[in-house]
Design a protein around this motif. Sequence first.
Motif, PDB file in Angstrom:
ATOM      1  N   MET A   1       0.790  -1.125   0.101  1.00  0.00           N
ATOM      2  CA  MET A   1       0.035   0.001   0.079  1.00  0.00           C
ATOM      3  C   MET A   1       0.788   1.096   0.106  1.00  0.00           C
ATOM      4  N   PHE A   2       0.397   2.292  -0.626  1.00  0.00           N
ATOM      5  CA  PHE A   2       1.192   3.559  -0.903  1.00  0.00           C
ATOM      6  C   PHE A   2       0.230   4.641  -0.741  1.00  0.00           C
ATOM      7  N   VAL A   3       0.994   5.672   0.029  1.00  0.00           N
ATOM      8  CA  VAL A   3       0.323   7.143   0.120  1.00  0.00           C
ATOM      9  C   VAL A   3       0.777   7.970  -1.017  1.00  0.00           C
ATOM     10  N   HIS A   4      -0.327   8.710  -1.588  1.00  0.00           N
ATOM     11  CA  HIS A   4      -0.099   9.604  -2.324  1.00  0.00           C
ATOM     12  C   HIS A   4       0.698  10.731  -2.007  1.00  0.00           C
ATOM     13  N   PRO A   5       1.848  11.120  -2.849  1.00  0.00           N
ATOM     14  CA  PRO A   5       2.839  11.997  -2.274  1.00  0.00           C
ATOM     15  C   PRO A   5       2.415  13.382  -1.921  1.00  0.00           C
ATOM     16  N   GLN A   6       1.166  13.968  -2.497  1.00  0.00           N
ATOM     17  CA  GLN A   6       0.567  15.126  -2.245  1.00  0.00           C
ATOM     18  C   GLN A   6       1.601  16.119  -2.622  1.00  0.00           C
ATOM     19  N   PHE A   7       1.734  16.138  -4.082  1.00  0.00           N
ATOM     20  CA  PHE A   7       2.563  17.046  -4.542  1.00  0.00           C
ATOM     21  C   PHE A   7       2.079  18.493  -4.539  1.00  0.00           C
ATOM     22  N   ASP A   8       3.035  19.365  -4.242  1.00  0.00           N
ATOM     23  CA  ASP A   8       2.487  20.840  -4.634  1.00  0.00           C
ATOM     24  C   ASP A   8       2.157  21.036  -5.996  1.00  0.00           C
ATOM     25  N   PRO A   9       0.760  21.441  -6.474  1.00  0.00           N
ATOM     26  CA  PRO A   9       0.156  21.662  -7.790  1.00  0.00           C
ATOM     27  C   PRO A   9       0.863  22.733  -8.526  1.00  0.00           C
ATOM     28  N   VAL A  10       1.556  23.710  -7.692  1.00  0.00           N
ATOM     29  CA  VAL A  10       2.484  24.724  -8.246  1.00  0.00           C
ATOM     30  C   VAL A  10       3.754  24.446  -8.528  1.00  0.00           C
ATOM     31  N   ALA A  11       4.089  24.358  -9.726  1.00  0.00           N
ATOM     32  CA  ALA A  11       5.640  23.738 -10.040  1.00  0.00           C
ATOM     33  C   ALA A  11       6.682  25.240  -9.756  1.00  0.00           C
ATOM     34  N   LEU A  12       6.307  26.167 -10.036  1.00  0.00           N
ATOM     35  CA  LEU A  12       7.152  27.396  -9.978  1.00  0.00           C
ATOM     36  C   LEU A  12       6.384  28.609  -9.742  1.00  0.00           C
ATOM     37  N   SER A  13       6.790  29.530  -8.419  1.00  0.00           N
ATOM     38  CA  SER A  13       6.111  30.644  -8.289  1.00  0.00           C
ATOM     39  C   SER A  13       7.057  31.808  -8.569  1.00  0.00           C
ATOM     40  N   ILE A  14       6.892  32.737  -9.333  1.00  0.00           N
ATOM     41  CA  ILE A  14       7.796  33.894  -9.584  1.00  0.00           C
ATOM     42  C   ILE A  14       6.679  35.282  -8.996  1.00  0.00           C
ATOM     43  N   GLY A  15       6.921  35.750  -7.737  1.00  0.00           N
ATOM     44  CA  GLY A  15       5.952  36.754  -7.613  1.00  0.00           C
ATOM     45  C   GLY A  15       4.487  36.349  -7.127  1.00  0.00           C
ATOM     46  N   PRO A  16       3.799  37.037  -8.008  1.00  0.00           N
ATOM     47  CA  PRO A  16       2.237  36.583  -7.779  1.00  0.00           C
ATOM     48  C   PRO A  16       1.999  35.748  -9.075  1.00  0.00           C
ATOM     49  N   LEU A  17       2.945  35.377  -9.729  1.00  0.00           N
ATOM     50  CA  LEU A  17       2.652  34.475 -10.865  1.00  0.00           C
ATOM     51  C   LEU A  17       3.037  32.839 -10.431  1.00  0.00           C
ATOM     52  N   ALA A  18       1.872  32.134 -10.667  1.00  0.00           N
ATOM     53  CA  ALA A  18       2.088  30.575 -10.263  1.00  0.00           C
ATOM     54  C   ALA A  18       2.038  29.617 -11.465  1.00  0.00           C
ATOM     55  N   VAL A  19       3.028  28.949 -11.561  1.00  0.00           N
ATOM     56  CA  VAL A  19       3.232  28.048 -12.730  1.00  0.00           C
ATOM     57  C   VAL A  19       2.766  26.641 -12.313  1.00  0.00           C
ATOM     58  N   ARG A  20       1.607  26.044 -12.821  1.00  0.00           N
ATOM     59  CA  ARG A  20       1.228  24.678 -12.276  1.00  0.00           C
ATOM     60  C   ARG A  20       1.703  23.728 -13.214  1.00  0.00           C
ATOM     61  N   TRP A  21       1.787  22.639 -12.399  1.00  0.00           N
ATOM     62  CA  TRP A  21       2.251  21.378 -13.251  1.00  0.00           C
ATOM     63  C   TRP A  21       0.830  20.987 -13.924  1.00  0.00           C
ATOM     64  N   TYR A  22      -0.184  21.255 -13.980  1.00  0.00           N
ATOM     65  CA  TYR A  22      -1.352  20.768 -14.836  1.00  0.00           C
ATOM     66  C   TYR A  22      -1.152  21.248 -15.962  1.00  0.00           C
ATOM     67  N   GLY A  23      -0.736  22.654 -16.112  1.00  0.00           N
ATOM     68  CA  GLY A  23      -0.560  23.287 -17.354  1.00  0.00           C
ATOM     69  C   GLY A  23       0.561  23.193 -17.911  1.00  0.00           C
ATOM     70  N   LEU A  24       1.710  22.864 -17.113  1.00  0.00           N
ATOM     71  CA  LEU A  24       2.841  22.253 -17.827  1.00  0.00           C
ATOM     72  C   LEU A  24       2.609  20.900 -18.732  1.00  0.00           C
ATOM     73  N   MET A  25       1.825  20.099 -17.991  1.00  0.00           N
ATOM     74  CA  MET A  25       1.432  18.945 -18.816  1.00  0.00           C
ATOM     75  C   MET A  25       0.618  19.100 -20.222  1.00  0.00           C
ATOM     76  N   TYR A  26      -0.165  20.072 -20.129  1.00  0.00           N
ATOM     77  CA  TYR A  26      -0.627  20.558 -21.348  1.00  0.00           C
ATOM     78  C   TYR A  26       0.281  21.136 -22.194  1.00  0.00           C
ATOM     79  N   LEU A  27       1.389  21.911 -21.915  1.00  0.00           N
ATOM     80  CA  LEU A  27       2.348  22.223 -22.732  1.00  0.00           C
ATOM     81  C   LEU A  27       3.095  21.284 -23.326  1.00  0.00           C
ATOM     82  N   LEU A  28       3.411  20.106 -22.445  1.00  0.00           N
ATOM     83  CA  LEU A  28       4.154  18.992 -22.622  1.00  0.00           C
ATOM     84  C   LEU A  28       3.330  18.350 -24.113  1.00  0.00           C
TER      85      LEU A  28
END
Length: 278
Positions: A1-28
């Motif tokens: 049995m495993f536990v979900h790592p509970q990743f931070d959905p925000v990959a990168l923050s630059i000031g008020p700008l947050a780059v999310r993993w979900y959006g990066l997957m679409y870009l990929l």
Amino acid sequence: MFVHPQFDPVALSIGPLAVRWYGLMYLLGFFLFIVLGRYRIRHQPGGVFTREILDDALFYGVLGVILGGRLGHILFYEPAYYLQHPLEIFAIWQGGMSFHGGFLGVITAMAWLARKYKLPWLAVTDFIAPLVPLGLGAGRIGNFINGELWGRPTDVPWGMIFPYMDTLPRHPSQLYEFALEGLALFALVWLYSAKRRPLGAVSGVFMIGYGVFRSFCEFFREPDDGFLGIMTLGISMGQWLSLPMIVAGAALVYWAYQHNHYPKKIAPDSPHKHKNRN
């Protein structure tokens, strides 16, 4: 049995700008579309696509995916919620995209592209079908990182606890969908399209493959809480939406081999001019 790592959905923050993993997957996914598309153009000379058409296909496809996917999620799954929270319709970075809505959006976008370049619509969809599955797989990884679309409770050894849901071990259904809708579907359609096929056959195989793989994965995925969840005959909304895809795909493959038409060839990256260029 495993536990979900509970990743931070925000990959990168630059000031008020947050780059999310979900959006990066679409870009990929969009990046893979271009890379694979250029490979097909180089290694399948005499096809209907050029790099110019491919670039336009990406632009139209992005619009179809985002607009269709979002509208599909709103209309198919949670219309009541979005009626009460209309401003959240635009919060696509939080997730909430429907494949079936995105599929209809892309089909519409490709019809527009075909009209622009005076190409057979099915020739366009046959070319792009093998380019799509890896992008779908990337989206499922985004779902896993977000910890959304978890599976049903299970006692299998690889069951995973999603702490923000409950303490029950569940199927990591996002990874099942990544493996089937992403990797397996890519292998199926890519290999099938390696040889020249009748007009519409590749599109039909894609529709059958996705519909079957999605329907199978739905048996392990927790039904959506929103609009409908489990419906008539114990079948989920995702399965009901996939059923017409399977039937239409099978009919399209049958039609393709009955008519045995092939699109007119265009030399790759030729200076071919289209009367309705703008």
